[in-house]
Design a protein around this motif. Sequence first.
Motif: not given
Length: 289
Positions: A9, A12-14, A16-17, A33-34, A36-37, A40, A63
């Motif tokens: 996770v 993946y978020v990284s 996207a950021a 990012a917040r 999205l996390r 998820i 992403p």
Amino acid sequence: MIERADQLVLNYVSKAADAAHGVLRSDQRLDFARRLRARIEAERGGSQSPREVAKLLARFGDPVALVEREARRLAAAAPGTAPGTAPAVGAAPAVRVAPAAGDGLAPGDTRRFPAIVDDPGFSPAVQPVRRPARHRQNRPAGRGLPFAGLRRAAMSSANPMATGGRDARTVLKEHPRDVGALAVLVVAALLVPFGLPALAIFPVPLVVWAAGAAIVLLSESWEVRDRFLGAGAPLLGYAVGGVLVGGLRVGAEPGLDAFMTQFWAVSGTMFMIGTGLGVLWLGYRLLDA
């Protein structure tokens, strides 16, 4: 394996950021990012299975595509911006979505993250196409094309998206202990031809194999069946292979002494072959984890 599921996770978020740099403003990027996390984690429902989390992230898609969609949404919400107009590449849309009074959202927040692939609300015209795609996506592991994971790994150098970013380097980074166990098994096989003195009554290759097999059996990266197949393949080759090949080599010569002579002559080689097959199987299953 909780750490690995969480790491998927975070990775993946990284991504996207990182993709949002130069496309969204810093506050928009942090908010994106917040959300999205949070989305998820809501879809994840507390699952700690790396396989299930990987399937979930696959449903979210690329992403970079999520960032582009967020940029278009912000541009469309900006005053004086035509609906559907995307910002120029490299330009951050200078917009913020104002929350309604009393809804508890901070400036720049939105009420929900944009729909992912399997959210409801799609046109009925696309449902016949989405149903078989969802069936293929949700079917149990191992029901796909044979050696699909191995083919994806072979394609990774040409198309990293084919493996979801997984290759030998990422496997080594995510499973250092498991890769080390496979290396120990290989060392055990390579020690067979040297005829080293026994430790007490145990041959050195057997002792080294036992250490590698213990790590494999205690690992949670493989299914229980795969652990026993991979760790037991050397002994299976040694015993069964030695008996079969040794018996064939005896031929017409009668007697136990002739059979044991042939068994000791081929059992070490069969141990090495069994180790190679077991390591290949465990390595393949690790790539396909």
